[in-house]
Structures are given as C-alpha cells and as structure tokens.
Design a protein around this motif. Sequence first.
Motif, PDB file in Angstrom:
ATOM      1  N   SER A 145       8.214  31.207 -51.466  1.00 49.35           N
ATOM      2  CA  SER A 145       8.758  29.853 -51.359  1.00 49.35           C
ATOM      3  C   SER A 145       7.930  29.021 -50.385  1.00 49.35           C
ATOM      4  O   SER A 145       7.236  29.568 -49.517  1.00 49.35           O
ATOM      5  N   PRO A 146       7.991  27.701 -50.488  1.00 46.75           N
ATOM      6  CA  PRO A 146       7.251  26.845 -49.548  1.00 46.75           C
ATOM      7  C   PRO A 146       7.729  27.061 -48.112  1.00 46.75           C
ATOM      8  O   PRO A 146       8.922  27.284 -47.869  1.00 46.75           O
ATOM      9  N   ASP A 147       6.805  27.012 -47.181  1.00 51.08           N
ATOM     10  CA  ASP A 147       7.166  27.139 -45.771  1.00 51.08           C
ATOM     11  C   ASP A 147       7.953  25.907 -45.336  1.00 51.08           C
ATOM     12  O   ASP A 147       7.502  24.769 -45.531  1.00 51.08           O
ATOM     13  N   ASP A 148       9.123  26.119 -44.769  1.00 54.09           N
ATOM     14  CA  ASP A 148       9.944  25.013 -44.258  1.00 54.09           C
ATOM     15  C   ASP A 148      10.408  25.406 -42.863  1.00 54.09           C
ATOM     16  O   ASP A 148      11.428  26.071 -42.685  1.00 54.09           O
ATOM     17  N   LEU A 149       9.660  24.983 -41.862  1.00 55.02           N
ATOM     18  CA  LEU A 149       9.939  25.399 -40.489  1.00 55.02           C
ATOM     19  C   LEU A 149      11.308  24.953 -40.008  1.00 55.02           C
ATOM     20  O   LEU A 149      11.884  25.572 -39.116  1.00 55.02           O
ATOM     21  N   SER A 150      11.852  23.897 -40.589  1.00 51.50           N
ATOM     22  CA  SER A 150      13.160  23.406 -40.159  1.00 51.50           C
ATOM     23  C   SER A 150      14.274  24.389 -40.494  1.00 51.50           C
ATOM     24  O   SER A 150      15.373  24.302 -39.934  1.00 51.50           O
ATOM     25  N   LYS A 151      14.006  25.316 -41.393  1.00 53.00           N
ATOM     26  CA  LYS A 151      15.027  26.281 -41.795  1.00 53.00           C
ATOM     27  C   LYS A 151      14.999  27.569 -40.966  1.00 53.00           C
ATOM     28  O   LYS A 151      15.861  28.437 -41.138  1.00 53.00           O
ATOM     29  N   VAL A 152      14.010  27.736 -40.102  1.00 55.02           N
ATOM     30  CA  VAL A 152      13.886  28.955 -39.298  1.00 55.02           C
ATOM     31  C   VAL A 152      14.985  28.989 -38.237  1.00 55.02           C
ATOM     32  O   VAL A 152      15.243  27.989 -37.546  1.00 55.02           O
ATOM     33  N   GLY A 162      17.095  31.613 -35.116  1.00 55.15           N
ATOM     34  CA  GLY A 162      16.910  32.741 -34.202  1.00 55.15           C
ATOM     35  C   GLY A 162      17.125  34.069 -34.895  1.00 55.15           C
ATOM     36  O   GLY A 162      16.474  35.065 -34.563  1.00 55.15           O
ATOM     37  N   HIS A 163      18.032  34.115 -35.859  1.00 51.11           N
ATOM     38  CA  HIS A 163      18.276  35.349 -36.610  1.00 51.11           C
ATOM     39  C   HIS A 163      17.043  35.762 -37.408  1.00 51.11           C
ATOM     40  O   HIS A 163      16.759  36.950 -37.551  1.00 51.11           O
ATOM     41  N   ASP A 164      16.327  34.777 -37.931  1.00 50.03           N
ATOM     42  CA  ASP A 164      15.098  35.078 -38.675  1.00 50.03           C
ATOM     43  C   ASP A 164      14.076  35.773 -37.773  1.00 50.03           C
ATOM     44  O   ASP A 164      13.410  36.725 -38.179  1.00 50.03           O
ATOM     45  N   ILE A 165      13.965  35.273 -36.550  1.00 46.79           N
ATOM     46  CA  ILE A 165      13.008  35.862 -35.604  1.00 46.79           C
ATOM     47  C   ILE A 165      13.425  37.278 -35.246  1.00 46.79           C
ATOM     48  O   ILE A 165      12.603  38.199 -35.223  1.00 46.79           O
ATOM     49  N   ALA A 166      14.719  37.468 -34.974  1.00 44.94           N
ATOM     50  CA  ALA A 166      15.218  38.800 -34.629  1.00 44.94           C
ATOM     51  C   ALA A 166      15.010  39.773 -35.785  1.00 44.94           C
ATOM     52  O   ALA A 166      14.617  40.931 -35.579  1.00 44.94           O
ATOM     53  N   ASP A 167      15.265  39.312 -37.018  1.00 47.32           N
ATOM     54  CA  ASP A 167      15.071  40.175 -38.189  1.00 47.32           C
ATOM     55  C   ASP A 167      13.603  40.563 -38.341  1.00 47.32           C
ATOM     56  O   ASP A 167      13.281  41.698 -38.713  1.00 47.32           O
ATOM     57  N   PHE A 168      12.715  39.620 -38.055  1.00 46.82           N
ATOM     58  CA  PHE A 168      11.277  39.891 -38.164  1.00 46.82           C
ATOM     59  C   PHE A 168      10.831  40.929 -37.142  1.00 46.82           C
ATOM     60  O   PHE A 168      10.102  41.875 -37.471  1.00 46.82           O
ATOM     61  N   LEU A 169      11.270  40.766 -35.903  1.00 47.72           N
ATOM     62  CA  LEU A 169      10.915  41.729 -34.861  1.00 47.72           C
ATOM     63  C   LEU A 169      11.479  43.109 -35.179  1.00 47.72           C
ATOM     64  O   LEU A 169      10.823  44.133 -34.960  1.00 47.72           O
ATOM     65  N   ARG A 215       7.232  34.022 -28.726  1.00 46.31           N
ATOM     66  CA  ARG A 215       7.641  32.924 -27.843  1.00 46.31           C
ATOM     67  C   ARG A 215       6.556  31.848 -27.812  1.00 46.31           C
ATOM     68  O   ARG A 215       6.844  30.646 -27.802  1.00 46.31           O
ATOM     69  N   SER A 216       5.298  32.292 -27.760  1.00 48.10           N
ATOM     70  CA  SER A 216       4.184  31.342 -27.742  1.00 48.10           C
ATOM     71  C   SER A 216       4.179  30.489 -29.003  1.00 48.10           C
ATOM     72  O   SER A 216       4.008  29.264 -28.939  1.00 48.10           O
ATOM     73  N   LEU A 217       4.390  31.128 -30.141  1.00 43.00           N
ATOM     74  CA  LEU A 217       4.391  30.400 -31.411  1.00 43.00           C
ATOM     75  C   LEU A 217       5.493  29.347 -31.449  1.00 43.00           C
ATOM     76  O   LEU A 217       5.243  28.176 -31.783  1.00 43.00           O
ATOM     77  N   PHE A 218       6.709  29.738 -31.079  1.00 42.22           N
ATOM     78  CA  PHE A 218       7.825  28.800 -31.192  1.00 42.22           C
ATOM     79  C   PHE A 218       7.844  27.775 -30.065  1.00 42.22           C
ATOM     80  O   PHE A 218       8.411  26.689 -30.227  1.00 42.22           O
ATOM     81  N   ARG A 219       7.209  28.088 -28.964  1.00 43.35           N
ATOM     82  CA  ARG A 219       7.029  27.070 -27.923  1.00 43.35           C
ATOM     83  C   ARG A 219       6.084  25.986 -28.435  1.00 43.35           C
ATOM     84  O   ARG A 219       6.312  24.783 -28.239  1.00 43.35           O
ATOM     85  N   PHE A 220       5.020  26.414 -29.123  1.00 41.13           N
ATOM     86  CA  PHE A 220       4.079  25.460 -29.713  1.00 41.13           C
ATOM     87  C   PHE A 220       4.762  24.601 -30.783  1.00 41.13           C
ATOM     88  O   PHE A 220       4.592  23.375 -30.823  1.00 41.13           O
ATOM     89  N   GLU A 251       6.770  19.208 -32.016  1.00 41.85           N
ATOM     90  CA  GLU A 251       7.856  18.562 -32.756  1.00 41.85           C
ATOM     91  C   GLU A 251       7.908  18.979 -34.227  1.00 41.85           C
ATOM     92  O   GLU A 251       8.304  18.211 -35.102  1.00 41.85           O
ATOM     93  N   LYS A 252       7.531  20.224 -34.486  1.00 44.36           N
ATOM     94  CA  LYS A 252       7.635  20.754 -35.842  1.00 44.36           C
ATOM     95  C   LYS A 252       8.996  21.399 -36.075  1.00 44.36           C
ATOM     96  O   LYS A 252       9.383  21.641 -37.216  1.00 44.36           O
ATOM     97  N   ILE A 253       9.679  21.719 -34.982  1.00 46.67           N
ATOM     98  CA  ILE A 253      11.063  22.189 -35.049  1.00 46.67           C
ATOM     99  C   ILE A 253      11.851  21.436 -33.986  1.00 46.67           C
ATOM    100  O   ILE A 253      11.272  20.967 -32.991  1.00 46.67           O
ATOM    101  N   GLU A 254      13.168  21.316 -34.180  1.00 50.34           N
ATOM    102  CA  GLU A 254      13.982  20.509 -33.271  1.00 50.34           C
ATOM    103  C   GLU A 254      14.471  21.275 -32.048  1.00 50.34           C
ATOM    104  O   GLU A 254      14.680  20.692 -30.985  1.00 50.34           O
ATOM    105  N   ALA A 255      14.684  22.587 -32.206  1.00 49.79           N
ATOM    106  CA  ALA A 255      15.200  23.396 -31.089  1.00 49.79           C
ATOM    107  C   ALA A 255      14.103  24.333 -30.587  1.00 49.79           C
ATOM    108  O   ALA A 255      13.278  24.824 -31.372  1.00 49.79           O
ATOM    109  N   ASN A 256      14.106  24.583 -29.278  1.00 55.94           N
ATOM    110  CA  ASN A 256      13.125  25.502 -28.693  1.00 55.94           C
ATOM    111  C   ASN A 256      13.610  26.936 -28.875  1.00 55.94           C
ATOM    112  O   ASN A 256      14.253  27.517 -28.000  1.00 55.94           O
ATOM    113  N   LEU A 257      13.297  27.517 -30.026  1.00 56.73           N
ATOM    114  CA  LEU A 257      13.750  28.872 -30.336  1.00 56.73           C
ATOM    115  C   LEU A 257      13.106  29.916 -29.431  1.00 56.73           C
ATOM    116  O   LEU A 257      13.574  31.056 -29.365  1.00 56.73           O
TER     117      LEU A 257
END
Length: 312
Positions: free
Chosen positions: A50-57, A59-66, A86-91, A96-102
């Motif tokens: 599916s197309p990448d949609d960063l707005s849909k990411v 915290g659960h997605d990150i935890a599942d990936f780890l 953390r570096s990736l999501f801080r960037f 301003e590619k995501i609204e919350a600092n995950l």
Amino acid sequence: MMKPSKTQAREELKAEYRTYLSRQRGLTDKTVYKYSILVDRFLDFRFGESPDDLSKVTGHDIADFLQHLTGRVQPLRDKTLATTMRSLFRFLFQSEKIEANLALGIPSVAQRYARRIPYHLTPDQVEELLEAVRASAPSKYAKRNYAMVLLMARLGLRSPEIIAMQLDDVDWRNGEISIRGKGGFRDKAPLLQDTGEAIADYIRHERKGASRCLFVANRSPYRPFKDAKVLNTILTQALETTNISRPKQYTVSHILRHSLATNLVQRGASLEEISNTLRHRSRQTTLLYARQDIDGLRTIAQSWPLAEGGLS
C-alpha cells in the motif's frame, strides 16, 4: 501536477532523512546508511504494497515492528534499534511529516540474546590460542599479530581499540597504555610485563614505516589498518590450527575479552574489579559475567523443597 509514485516518494523521504542525520546530527556515513536502511524496513512492515501514509503510523505500529525484529527465532542483533527509531520519528516530527512526536513513546528494547553466557576459553586454552597466533602467522608479521592478540588476552582490549593505538599511547616510563575507547573515552591500563615485551619486540624487529599508529601493515607503504577485521582474521586462522571448539563468527573478535572476564570471576574477582578491567560504562554489562561463577551461585541458592515438605 502528478503525485510522485510510492518509490519516488520513499526515496525523497530517505534522502531528506540522510541529510538531516549528516548535517544536523553529525553522524558518520556508515551510521547514516545504517539508520536510513531502517526506513525501508519499517515502512515495508507497516504498509506493505500500500502507499506510504505517515499520518497513519501509531505507537502500536512502532512497538509491533520492534517486536517483529527482536522476537524472531534469530533476533536482529542490534542494540541501537530503539535509538534509531527515535531518531527517525524525531526527524518526521520536526519536519512536520507527522503531527505527534512518536519518538517520546519508544521504549528501550530488551536484548534477549544478551542473556546467553558468552563463549569463553579456559586459561589453558587462552595460552594455546596465543601460541597458535604466533606459530600460524608468517614470520614477517608474527610479532605484530602476537602483540595485538596479547593485548586482547591480558587487558581485554576491543579490536578497534587495538587498531586505534598510537606509538605515543604507550608510556614506557610509567608502565601505562592509553586506550582510545568506545564513545571517544580515553582510559589508562597497566602495561603488563609480557605485553610490554611483546610490543617492544615488534617495534624493534618488525615494524616499519613513518605512521604514528602502533600497528601497521607489513607491506609498503606500511599504512594503518582501515578497520579491525584483521584481528578477526588472525584469530580465526589461529583457531583453525587448534583443537579449541569454534565460536560463532560474530564472537571471534570478543573471545579473549570474554575469556578474561570469565576467568577473573572464577578466580574470585569482584564485579567492580571486572568492570574496571574491561572499562564497562554500564554495570549491567558486567553482571552478565556473574553467571559464570557457578560454584559461587550454588552457595547462595536456596534448597529446593520436596513434595513431602522436606528439603533436598
């Protein structure tokens, strides 16, 4: 204006992230490459075809990936996974590619493989390996190889620390060695007699060239080593000439460091003494070696109650 394809958008994102890591974070090219690889892995895991949609990411997605990376039968051996994420999501947040600092919610990842007792050699096996290093190397660099490996066996130095050593790091007058350790730390270690004699023997009879690095290649123009792979090769070749069981490939360069710590434990050294010898920054790292003292652990183990209520 046509919307960029998934591949094009992904490549633009990674290019922007690499620039951020290099210019704002000041990371090396090697680290930048390693960090950017995780972008593909995470987005493939989250979005698939599916197309990448960063707005849909989330915290659960990150935890599942780890969990996906570390929960496998053969977990990814990377202690910096959480840091990288953390570096990736801080960037992503700062750009301003995501609204919350995950990045704020990414926990440290437990490294299950660290629960295993490190592969190590007995004192006799250490001496056997040292002799094998000296005997298996061609005569033109046998002294160099022996001196490098002896530093690992006697002082527990890491391979990169040995390669980084300079001639000026050996303080002959005071009997000390300056060690360029991990994270830019500088430490001092005693120059033991056999180690000092081996280094001096190498400098006097074998070392050539004008480089200020202590250990150099034995071919003109006698340059320093680019990386520490040479020590892994030396140890692997020497092990092949002995009857010592082979460790897994990734543990070869640490075999003598683990052996020094383990043998210190079995001789009654305290964890503080081991930590100081190996220059650990974290006490948790040193605690791993406590499991080697099986006899000592038996003395504090509780008796196991029998079914009838008695004690074994």
